[in-house]
Design an enzyme around this catalytic site. Structure first.
Site, PDB file in Angstrom:
ATOM      1  N   LYS A 111      -1.220  -1.405  -4.246  1.00 44.46           N
ATOM      2  CA  LYS A 111      -2.279  -0.401  -4.244  1.00 44.46           C
ATOM      3  C   LYS A 111      -1.589   0.942  -4.203  1.00 44.46           C
ATOM      4  CE  LYS A 111      -6.084   1.626  -1.592  1.00 44.46           C
ATOM      5  NZ  LYS A 111      -5.724   2.951  -2.114  1.00 44.46           N
ATOM      6  N   TYR A 144       0.883  -1.181   0.000  1.00 48.58           N
ATOM      7  CA  TYR A 144       0.000   0.000   0.000  1.00 48.58           C
ATOM      8  C   TYR A 144       0.915   1.224   0.000  1.00 48.58           C
ATOM      9  CZ  TYR A 144      -4.226   2.517   1.845  1.00 48.58           C
ATOM     10  OH  TYR A 144      -5.311   3.333   2.048  1.00 48.58           O
TER      11      TYR A 144
END
Lengths: 319, 319, 319, 319
Positions: free
Chosen positions: A166, A138
């Site tokens: 992500k 992330y």
């Protein structure tokens, strides 16, 4: 549900409805999940930044994940955010998430502590080894205050540590370099890390991310208008870029609902999260628009502005 | 040449070739300009960051602009960077640029000095009033350390202060919000500031910027492969997004030539500018690959790497 | 032990010794605490950044605090860090710390989440109301990425929310403005918030902080040379500035032991914490110099360099 | 005047009075210089950040320096700021400054352009070689956005490139490490670079800087109260730290005059410079309190607040 293919499609970071006491409102959360699944989303990301994970106790986080997994009932993959400062603390969240049935884990680089890229790599390798679940990095510099370099992501993709990224960095140029290095738009899944999923966190450039070869999008605004993002994704998959772009532009206008809180009175985070929750309340999805302490609430005036944005976007009838 | 329409198309920020004494090599610069024009570019941006304007004396800047204007001979608009710390100093560059025939001026927010958004607005208004030429705001936070907000740009677009924006912020999401606010992809020139030109400075997401409705691109890499960017632009205008994207991906790979200088030995700026100049030297366009003092030069090994990138991109035969 | 007077003196942020499995080595921790108390320190700060709190699980944190409280046996106040992202999570740590006998709590502004100064104020007020223990604000922008303004600190000092400030911002000028606003060097405890304690986290300018009227210092290097900092503090209290400064200069030289890890190989955090622990191992205080995952360990060469610094400072005989 | 000893003492960065047309008011500037000299300052720093150098054209800069040199008439050394983006541009200012009689030059690292520490070192070496005047490095990260490391400063001190450092970084801990490395408080001028002068730019911690062994201070507030800083310096030299600190505290209170402009209306820079000039106007030293374009002016209300600060500090009778 085992991940049999790279993650793809529209994977909203699910908001966490709270009741007036600050506790997780599981009935509202179930309604929200069902609405997202009915809209055709391809996955759900629980306990992300949009899900106010940083504001929830461990117990509350478990309640959220359990509720999302139960409501989803295996229809789409559930990704679980495991957000904490460093490896040992993240691992505890990861073990809980695995026990509760998460299909994949989403972890940031260490924060609060200052770490070197070699230490960030060690962090992800520890997490992967200890959990045995697909691990998504992330990249969210606005919260973590470091950026994951494309070189680091590639190294961890190619050795199997990471199953995906992500990207919430807002740095679409650097994301493009990574996508090209991984094979480019047409060669993405024949490249050096074929099963690696690239997901963009941008509400505002989802069409561009898909044009560039991203596998999916994780838009916070997808809580409010999941159907719009699914239409955008379908148009992009079909190569109908004028339609994808028109949908994106409508969603960019709708995104103005994140900015109704005055800058000199409240944080940009609480304005955005407050806007999402006010919209979900106005749409009748959740029971209460409270955000977690110590975030300040939107004024009634700001909520009215959120309502106008919903009307303009065609999501709410004119009052 | 008067600007009779909003700026558009491929507008490379022209490199400034130097001789071994650090002086402007006007013969090489003329060759570079002619090569760009032959490739079909739609404008030229002299004295930008890629043109090493921050490294050139006032006298050298004038030499550059005079050479570019003369070589261009009115075939396309010439934009002149007027880069300096604050209003009075920028104004001096602006007056020189007007006298030398620049068609438009490109100015950043103040830097070194810390200024408030209201002071930045006053800066642009002073420049516009005093010069009478179209003024383009240059949003480049990596150099200026402040970001021009969409609200400020819109205000200055709508009151006629600004004729355009060159966005080098790398923040494509915020750029998208501006484009939508100005009318969006199909309504761009019927919106609240119809003659306002939006130009993206990104080499890496030019296709995405054009998909989003940008009028043009200002890619430093366009010095090396102007034909590639013109093909990309033409494909985008024709709505042929697969072709635009394929061209973009080739250019993303070529962009690796900016990274051949080792990070622990030289700045990212000198690696990129050194890479551009090494490429232009290898392509036979300029006589000498020197960058301005105090930038360190690329090693022979790095130059060889630049050569390999050119070969891979089809710009140089295999050795 | 109830706090009957503002905190003052030398209050080291206690290192957390770990065993080779990464678990808290309570025997080593007890030895470290006893050595600090024997040196005459005036308080102990458990679970700060130097204590690797960001790397410890909740269970490990509780073990640390219990060990420190037990070993201290009420001889000096024990401050407990309650470091976490936002209010609800911090509150859980705070309740545990109170139950384990902490005399005061040390909390940062929220991090990871982005909050407005009004929200930061609400955060501290919630913590104060819910715990009933003296609350110290921990200003550490390098970890938290926001700075507590003097105006905010004063507001929270004057209304009784805060009992003190631990300033690890490195911004001695702003700290000075706060100290003067609170009454200045001679008027500190007759000013607008008389019971408010100002503690500097700087190892390097402790003499200057005391000259400016700070009540105490919280030096990580105090783990290694507590006697030196106590001598410095005593000299400062006695107004013997030449002696305080001479001691400070010796400690500044000793601080070089935080820099022995190469910058291109490991984080500055792990170099510093690794240096502290290597020194404590060489001094025979702790059993193992491991730092928490994912921090990389110092090389043997770096450890030898740490030894040389200890010898130069007179803490270890020449080998 | 040749520098026969390291720079030391109080060296105010001289404000640049402007007339209502934005031109240098040489009569006011001469009055300001004479007032500073009468107060017993030990040097003058023209064309620094406080002197609005970033706002002045080359012609205006020359007028300022000529005026300061003439008014000073060799009584104290005159340091000239040569602030510009990179080496070639700085060199032009340096040559002018030498021709106009500056005793030393004060240069920052390159800005706008991004440079590597090796390139920053090359920058200072070029400047030193080309000018033959004592060169002072100006460490001001708030404007330049990079910090000069102690290692770099020491390298350039020891090889004779730099004659001194003006530290406006606000990082007193790092400055302390440098001072200790250069020999410490008592060994400063017997250390590895004996003739190297360390000057602190902090108005707020001048006493601490002198306690730590700095040779002098360069306080912007010294324009307003030069006598106060000279008293502070004399007390520090005499080892009378209570008196030095009391003086410093009075000056810290006076420094509040830099903050009268509202944060949501104008920049911190224009509030501070406007406050200095409003004070000089109220004291009858300069004719007009205008700051350079595009800085916004202080309101009448803010000016009244400046007046109250002067009265409180004993510089102006109560109205």
């Amino acid at each position: 549900m085992a991940l049999t293919a790279p993650l793809h499609g529209v994977i909203p970071p699910v908001c966490t409805p709270l009741d007036p006491h600050g506790e997780v409102d599981t009935a509202s959360l179930t309604r929200l999940v069902c609405r997202l699944l009915d809209a055709g989303v391809h996955g759900l990301f629980a306990l992300g930044s949009t899900g106010e994970a940083a504001y929830l106790t461990n117990h509350q986080r478990a309640t959220v994940l359990e509720t999302v997994v139960t409501a989803t009932a295996g229809r789409v993959p559930v990704l679980a955010g495991v957000i904490d400062t460093t490896t040992a603390r993240v691992l505890e969240h990861a073990r809980t998430a695995v026990a509760l049935g998460a299909d994949a884990l989403v972890a940031t680089a260490p924060f609060y502590a200052r770490t070197h890229p070699r230490e960030i790599a060690a962090h992800f390798r520890h997490l992967r080894t200890a959990t045995g679940r697909p691990l998504i990095a992330y990249d969210i510099p606005v919260s973590v205050h470091s950026k994951l370099s494309p070189a680091l992501i590639r190294e961890l993709a190619e050795d199997g540590t990471l199953a995906g990224l992500k990207d919430s960095s807002g740095d679409d140029g650097t994301l493009r370099r990574l996508l090209v290095a991984l094979g480019g738009r047409t060669g993405r899944h024949t490249g050096p890390a074929p099963a690696f999923a690239v997901l963009s966190g941008s509400e505002l450039t989802a069409d561009a991310a898909l044009l560039a070869g991203a596998d999916g999008v994780v838009p916070g605004l997808g809580n409010i208008d999941p159907t719009g993002y699914v239409r955008l994704y379908d148009a992009a998959r079909a190569g109908d870029w004028p339609r994808a772009t028109a949908e994106q532009e409508r969603l960019v206008r709708l995104f103005d609902l994140t900015d109704t809180g005055p800058e000199d009175e409240m944080g940009r985070g609480s304005s955005a999260l407050g806007g999402f929750k006010a919209a979900l309340r106005l749409l009748g999805v959740i029971a209460c628009r409270d955000t977690a302490v110590p975030q300040l609430p939107l004024s009634e005036e700001s909520v009215a502005e959120v309502g106008r944005r919903l009307t303009e976007a065609g999501l709410l009838p004119a009052p």
